[in-house]
Scaffold this active site. Structure first.
Site, PDB file in Angstrom:
ATOM      1  N   GLY A  95       0.824  -1.206   0.000  1.00 58.85           N
ATOM      2  CA  GLY A  95       0.000   0.000   0.000  1.00 58.85           C
ATOM      3  C   GLY A  95       0.854   1.251   0.000  1.00 58.85           C
ATOM      4  O   GLY A  95       0.571   2.229  -0.712  1.00 58.85           O
ATOM      5  N   ALA A 224       7.172  -4.741  -3.441  1.00 56.46           N
ATOM      6  CA  ALA A 224       7.072  -3.340  -3.042  1.00 56.46           C
ATOM      7  C   ALA A 224       8.421  -2.630  -3.082  1.00 56.46           C
ATOM      8  O   ALA A 224       8.531  -1.492  -3.536  1.00 56.46           O
ATOM      9  CB  ALA A 224       6.456  -3.242  -1.644  1.00 56.46           C
ATOM     10  N   LYS A 275      -1.410 -18.531  -6.049  1.00 58.56           N
ATOM     11  CA  LYS A 275       0.055 -18.525  -6.185  1.00 58.56           C
ATOM     12  C   LYS A 275       0.728 -18.393  -4.825  1.00 58.56           C
ATOM     13  O   LYS A 275       1.862 -18.858  -4.635  1.00 58.56           O
ATOM     14  CB  LYS A 275       0.497 -17.413  -7.141  1.00 58.56           C
ATOM     15  CG  LYS A 275       0.143 -15.999  -6.710  1.00 58.56           C
ATOM     16  CD  LYS A 275       1.259 -15.310  -5.963  1.00 58.56           C
ATOM     17  CE  LYS A 275       0.823 -13.928  -5.505  1.00 58.56           C
ATOM     18  NZ  LYS A 275       1.870 -13.225  -4.740  1.00 58.56           N
ATOM     19  N   GLU A 365      -0.483 -14.232   3.123  1.00 58.65           N
ATOM     20  CA  GLU A 365      -1.865 -14.582   2.801  1.00 58.65           C
ATOM     21  C   GLU A 365      -2.039 -16.060   2.464  1.00 58.65           C
ATOM     22  O   GLU A 365      -3.107 -16.626   2.645  1.00 58.65           O
ATOM     23  CB  GLU A 365      -2.358 -13.734   1.620  1.00 58.65           C
ATOM     24  CG  GLU A 365      -2.585 -12.263   1.943  1.00 58.65           C
ATOM     25  CD  GLU A 365      -3.911 -12.004   2.649  1.00 58.65           C
ATOM     26  OE1 GLU A 365      -4.531 -12.988   3.123  1.00 58.65           O
ATOM     27  OE2 GLU A 365      -4.312 -10.843   2.753  1.00 58.65           O
TER      28      GLU A 365
END
Length: 416
Positions: A95, A224, A275, A365
């Protein structure tokens, strides 16, 4: 007379001259012992071939450049010019990276980050640094952090959703009264809600109480830290609304970030979720030192399993071979920056899952998604050996070593 006719200045077809010259070539060679200066020899052939190839490649490249310039002229957009404010929900590493990416494109664009942590807010507003994530990077001065949902969302033209999937429903319900029904949501979150098996395209409108909430999913091979370093990156935005996908493409595209568009929301979301589970399996193989042969076989099998399930759910096979499929899988499975791969690496090395998760300051995740994947496989009647093995390891029902043995002892079948 024949000689005089040949020497006459009357126009003669080039093919006839060429033929005559080659007919005289043996005479010239015999008389002088060497070919004339303009004669082509066998030794010249490779050089001429290389020259022709270079010319063909140069022409192809020039055509590509001309096409690119023409396309840019025809598809110029005023999206960035008309965008005044963008809000980012969540202050994790990705983010933060996307906030910096957008803010850098337009100095007078307001980029509001909605966070929970007051300390991080002060760090961003006073020092232009996210002290918790990517703290080594200075953020653009037009990024403003706040803990107030009403302040963050007021007047926003686009909203980036970067909250972990398992917390998204409750978070979105808490801010729903401040969300404009026409505000486009761009989901950066990858995964499946554990109990409901919902994707973000289902979670966001349901939690906001607006089935028509504009939605786009952004996915693809992208760490990121490399976005912050402005290294070349390519991603895909998918939406049922082609105009909205194009608008987000124009908003994000830059000299270091290529954005492709797609209408296959299901394919992009399912590939992005699964994935992460496959990356845990790849990490386990690495942690157990099972070798490159095993790694290649495992990832290939995992790609097939993702394709089997995703296409049953309506995804396009071409999506799974693209940036959000194969591209993201390769990055997540093979590169040490991957959180999910590192979870698998530590599991394969003998660590316990609770110890691994307690030591991390970011969400992997794939851990929570694994169970949801197996439930989806049962719903769509698809066998997923590798992904099922990961779920059983995470549930502490199978050791990594036992899982490998069982996978290797599965029936030898035809490849599909």
């Amino acid at each position: 007379m024949a000689t005089a006719a040949f020497l006459a200045p009357s126009p003669t077809p080039r093919s006839r001259i060429t033929t005559a010259r080659h007919c005289l070539l043996p005479i010239c060679t015999a008389a002088t012992g060497a070919p004339p200066p303009d004669a082509e020899t066998d030794e010249d052939a490779p050089r001429i071939a290389r020259k022709d190839r270079r010319r063909i490649v140069r022409i192809a490249w020039e055509k590509l450049v001309r096409w690119s310039r023409s396309w840019r002229r025809r598809n110029r957009s005023d999206v960035l010019e008309t965008t005044r404010k963008v809000v980012v929900l969540g202050g994790g590493s990705f983010g933060t990276a996307m906030a910096a990416q957008v803010a850098a494109k337009k100095p007078d664009l307001e980029v509001a980050m909605l966070l929970r942590d007051e300390l991080v807010c002060r760090s961003i507003n006073r020092h232009h640094v996210n002290c918790k994530y990517l703290s080594e990077y200075r953020l653009p001065g037009n990024i403003v952090a706040t803990t107030s949902a009403s302040d963050a969302l007021a007047g926003a033209d686009f909203c980036f959703h970067a909250v972990p999937v398992q917390f998204s429903s409750s978070f979105l319900r808490s801010i729903s009264t401040h969300v404009d029904p026409k505000l486009p949501f761009i989901s950066l979150s990858k995964g499946l809600e554990l109990n409901t098996l919902r994707t973000m395209s289902q979670i966001i409108p349901r939690a906001l109480g607006n089935p028509r909430q504009p939605f786009v999913v952004l996915s693809g091979p992208s760490f990121a830290v490399e976005l912050m370093d402005r290294l070349p990156t390519a991603m895909v935005v998918a939406s049922k609304d082609k105009k909205l996908a194009s608008a987000v493409q124009q908003l994000l595209a830059s000299s270091n970030l290529r954005i492709s568009t797609s209408s296959d929301v299901t394919g992009v979301e399912i590939a992005g979720a699964l994935k992460n589970v496959l990356a845990i399996a790849a990490g386990i193989v690495e942690g157990m030192h099972l070798g490159n042969n095993c790694m290649a076989a495992l990832v290939a099998q995992g790609c097939s399993e993702i394709r089997w399930l995703a296409t049953k759910m309506g995804a396009k096979p071409t999506t799974l071979a693209g940036l959000s499929g194969s591209g993201d899988i390769m990055l997540t499975c093979f590169v040490s920056l991957s959180r999910n791969r590192n979870v698998g690496l530590r599991l394969g090395s003998g660590e316990k899952l609770d110890e691994i998760l307690n030591s991390m300051n970011q969400v992997a995740e794939g851990v929570s998604t694994a169970g949801a994947v197996i439930a989806l496989a049962q719903k769509y009647n698809v066998k997923l050996p590798v992904l099922t093995a990961v779920a059983r390891i995470i549930d502490n029902e199978l050791t990594p070593k036992k899982a490998v043995m069982e996978l290797m002892n599965l029936p030898q079948v035809e490849e599909v």
